[in-house]
Design a protein around this motif. Sequence first.
Motif, short mmCIF file in Angstrom:
data_model
loop_
_atom_site.label_atom_id
_atom_site.label_comp_id
_atom_site.label_asym_id
_atom_site.label_seq_id
_atom_site.Cartn_x
_atom_site.Cartn_y
_atom_site.Cartn_z
N TYR A 487 30.38 28.24 41.54
CA TYR A 487 30.52 29.64 41.13
C TYR A 487 31.87 30.20 41.61
CZ TYR A 487 29.82 34.70 41.38
OH TYR A 487 29.97 36.05 41.27
N ASN A 488 32.16 30.03 42.90
CA ASN A 488 33.42 30.55 43.44
C ASN A 488 34.63 29.93 42.75
OD1 ASN A 488 32.21 32.29 45.24
ND2 ASN A 488 32.03 30.70 46.83
N GLN A 489 34.51 28.64 42.53
CA GLN A 489 35.60 27.93 41.87
C GLN A 489 35.85 28.49 40.47
OE1 GLN A 489 34.45 23.87 41.40
NE2 GLN A 489 36.42 23.20 40.55
N LEU A 490 34.76 28.76 39.75
CA LEU A 490 34.91 29.25 38.38
C LEU A 490 35.37 30.71 38.34
CD1 LEU A 490 32.03 27.55 36.38
CD2 LEU A 490 34.34 26.76 36.86
N VAL A 491 34.88 31.49 39.29
CA VAL A 491 35.35 32.89 39.39
C VAL A 491 36.86 32.88 39.56
CG1 VAL A 491 35.40 34.93 40.88
CG2 VAL A 491 33.21 33.87 40.29
N HIS A 492 37.31 31.99 40.41
CA HIS A 492 38.74 31.86 40.66
C HIS A 492 39.47 31.41 39.39
CE1 HIS A 492 42.38 31.08 42.93
NE2 HIS A 492 42.44 29.89 42.36
N TYR A 493 38.93 30.41 38.74
CA TYR A 493 39.58 29.83 37.56
C TYR A 493 39.68 30.84 36.41
CZ TYR A 493 40.61 26.60 33.73
OH TYR A 493 41.18 25.97 32.65
N LYS A 517 19.86 39.43 31.88
CA LYS A 517 20.15 40.47 30.89
C LYS A 517 21.65 40.55 30.63
CE LYS A 517 16.23 43.58 30.97
NZ LYS A 517 15.53 44.49 31.88
N SER A 518 22.43 40.46 31.70
CA SER A 518 23.88 40.51 31.53
C SER A 518 24.37 39.34 30.69
CB SER A 518 24.60 40.47 32.87
OG SER A 518 24.05 41.39 33.75
N PHE A 519 23.74 38.19 30.89
CA PHE A 519 24.15 37.02 30.11
C PHE A 519 23.72 37.19 28.65
CE2 PHE A 519 23.71 32.39 28.96
CZ PHE A 519 25.07 32.10 29.03
N ALA A 520 22.48 37.66 28.46
CA ALA A 520 21.97 37.84 27.10
C ALA A 520 22.81 38.85 26.32
CB ALA A 520 20.51 38.27 27.14
N SER A 521 23.36 39.86 27.04
CA SER A 521 24.14 40.87 26.33
C SER A 521 25.64 40.57 26.38
CB SER A 521 23.87 42.24 26.94
OG SER A 521 24.25 42.23 28.30
N ASN A 522 25.98 39.36 26.82
CA ASN A 522 27.37 38.89 26.84
C ASN A 522 28.29 39.70 27.76
OD1 ASN A 522 29.53 37.28 26.30
ND2 ASN A 522 29.76 37.84 24.14
N GLN A 523 27.69 40.36 28.78
CA GLN A 523 28.56 40.94 29.80
C GLN A 523 29.03 39.84 30.75
OE1 GLN A 523 25.31 43.83 30.30
NE2 GLN A 523 26.92 45.16 31.14
N ILE A 524 28.22 38.82 30.87
CA ILE A 524 28.62 37.61 31.58
C ILE A 524 28.85 36.53 30.53
CG2 ILE A 524 27.75 35.74 33.04
CD1 ILE A 524 26.18 37.79 34.60
N GLN A 525 29.99 35.81 30.65
CA GLN A 525 30.26 34.77 29.65
C GLN A 525 29.90 33.38 30.16
OE1 GLN A 525 32.89 37.29 30.19
NE2 GLN A 525 31.68 38.32 28.61
N VAL A 526 30.06 33.20 31.48
CA VAL A 526 29.73 31.89 32.04
C VAL A 526 28.62 32.06 33.06
CG1 VAL A 526 30.60 29.88 33.32
CG2 VAL A 526 32.13 31.16 31.79
#
Length: 678
Positions: A487-493, A517-526
Amino acid sequence: MLNQPVNQVKGIGEKLQEELNGLGIETVRDLLLYFPARYDVYEIKPLSELVHEDKVTIEGEVIGQPSLSFYGKRKSRLTMNLQVEHVVVKAVMFNRAFAKKQLQAGDKVTVTGKWDQHRLQITVSNYKKGAAKSQIPIQPVYAVKGNLTSLQIKKAVSSALTEYLDQLNEILPADYLASYKLPERKEAVRHMHFPPTHQHLKHARRRFTYEEFLLFQLKMQLLRKRKKEATMGNAQNFDDRKVEQFVHRLPFRLTGAQKHSLEEILSDMKSPYRMNRLLQGDVGSGKTAVAAIGLFAALTAGKQGALMVPTEILAEQHYDSLSSMFGDTAKVVLLTGSVKGKRRNEILRQIKEREADVIVGTHALIQDEVFFSDLGLVIVDEQHRFGVEQRRVLRDKGLNPDVLFMTATPIPRTLAITAFGDMDVSVIDEMPSGRKEVETYWVKENMLDRVLQFISKEISAGHQAYVICPLIEESEKLDIQNAVDVYNQLVHYFADDFQVGLMHGRLHADEKEEVMKSFASNQIQVLVSTTVVEVGVNVPNATIMVIYDAERFGLSQLHQLRGRVGRGDAQSYCILLADPKGEVGKERMRIMTETSNGFELSEQDLKLRGPGDFFGRKQSGIPEFKVGDMVHDYRALETARKDAQEIIQSNALENDGAYQYIREEIEADVIMKGKTLD
Ligand code: ADP
Ligand code: MG
């Protein structure tokens, strides 16, 4: 006569009888049917056909004098050179010093033992002077216990065959024997023990494989028939016309496989028998849609329906989708562990007073405080997390609803018809049209950069990605990727470009819901996650599934995870990051990239792991067959099942003289002992 104690056979005294009893051999019949565990083949093959480490037999001429050496306490090693087809082979014998005198230069000798291809050497377990022609090529080897030897059993069997084989009855009806060209029982028994050729052995095995499977299926089906007769009384008279209208209002047409499964389910519901059915289908094949129709049918029969799922997230998703499917035709309620206080009491009241029609929930559904008013149908998602125990709880509450188990873990047909012999099985083996196959790639972990670039590209095109890690916390094993690290690695990337979320089992229910919910509504992409997303989550916009340390997962689990993507119209991808060490791991990755059909995949998994492992040893209850092998002989198993069905349905067992002996065989087990299945 065959039921006499085994000591009636010539040469079997009291002591031997006791030893045989220890192997479950009580009667003469038991002995006749105690087949070899394997065979030693004393068949002389050319050197070029010998396989390293196999047990082989070769024939040669002794060159020079054998040399004898002693070591340890009274241990010896005799070494000699043999000329075999112009090649010199070394033969080594342990602790047979006496053989030195018997073997002279120039003697012909036949030796059997373990072959070392690299050293051209054989470690001899058996030798015989002279050429091989006097030997019998295929020798039985029996499983033994205690002081018993295989040779003792061989002798006992041999005299039992001479004295008693004539009394052994054929039990298979002549029609079946003829149409499958199976050898007659007596002959087959003889050939199982002392096969003159491989061909004879093959036919004898074929016969007993079929016999075993047929008897097993007959017993299973007879039990099932009795159990059904014992559980009469819950016919659900639903309204066909309303159900039809409901199906018409769905935003899609049912696939052929869905229709077929639905018919089977509805006919069970309408019949007075209690349904006990397993609905199998790949993720996304439309099981839930079929289940919803079943629930609707129960409503029109004036009954309540319940849907039970393993996780809260899933319960919520199902609650949402059922609510919208049913609209105002039904009151759907949600009952999980996190529904508390006043709201909980209100829902419990609604369930009890029949205001709630459909109840969706986790295991909370079958707790003591829940009283249904008239439960007609229970649907259980993911059958392997719901067992006999839960069924009993329902029954103890005086409820005997129709039960439908749904599973997206495709259970190989071979196992489904045996392990679930007491359950009916419906299969959805067809995907709704227009689905694109998920493209699957296996890459080494040093390719991560390219994978991340690929994710960026897909997200820029508007899509989303899952990244799965096996464990949530640093474990002793440092080689396991830590989800938090990833997670940290990807946040950084991805920095400011895209949002990354983290999901794991230690989050609170409301935190999980928030992330989902955030993922379902595309507020989170990964979404970086442990395997909690494994079951049932539906986010059609996600097109990439990356799985770290993929070799740590079983095939079925990988397939489940892959099923999270490919739910929308866009092309989806599954990327397996793995550096498997062993062959099985590599094979798994290969199968994943080549197979997208869950059933095919599970058959392959079964072959890799064997039936015991497939379900976990304890749980399995999978029958062990003496001769047949469920995986390799699955065609015979299927044939036997159909034949058993035909026999049971026609009542031939009771009415047809040709079935007398087979009936006796089954009665001994099922009817007399009054066995039940749970
Ligand atoms: P499963 O429970 O087997 O994973 P679902 O019933 O949830 O599958 O169906 C997956 C998706 O496909 C849902 O969005 C559902 O509405 C849709 N679907 C179901 N059956 C069909 C069909 N026959 N044609 C098109 N779409 C379908
Ligand atoms: Mg019924």
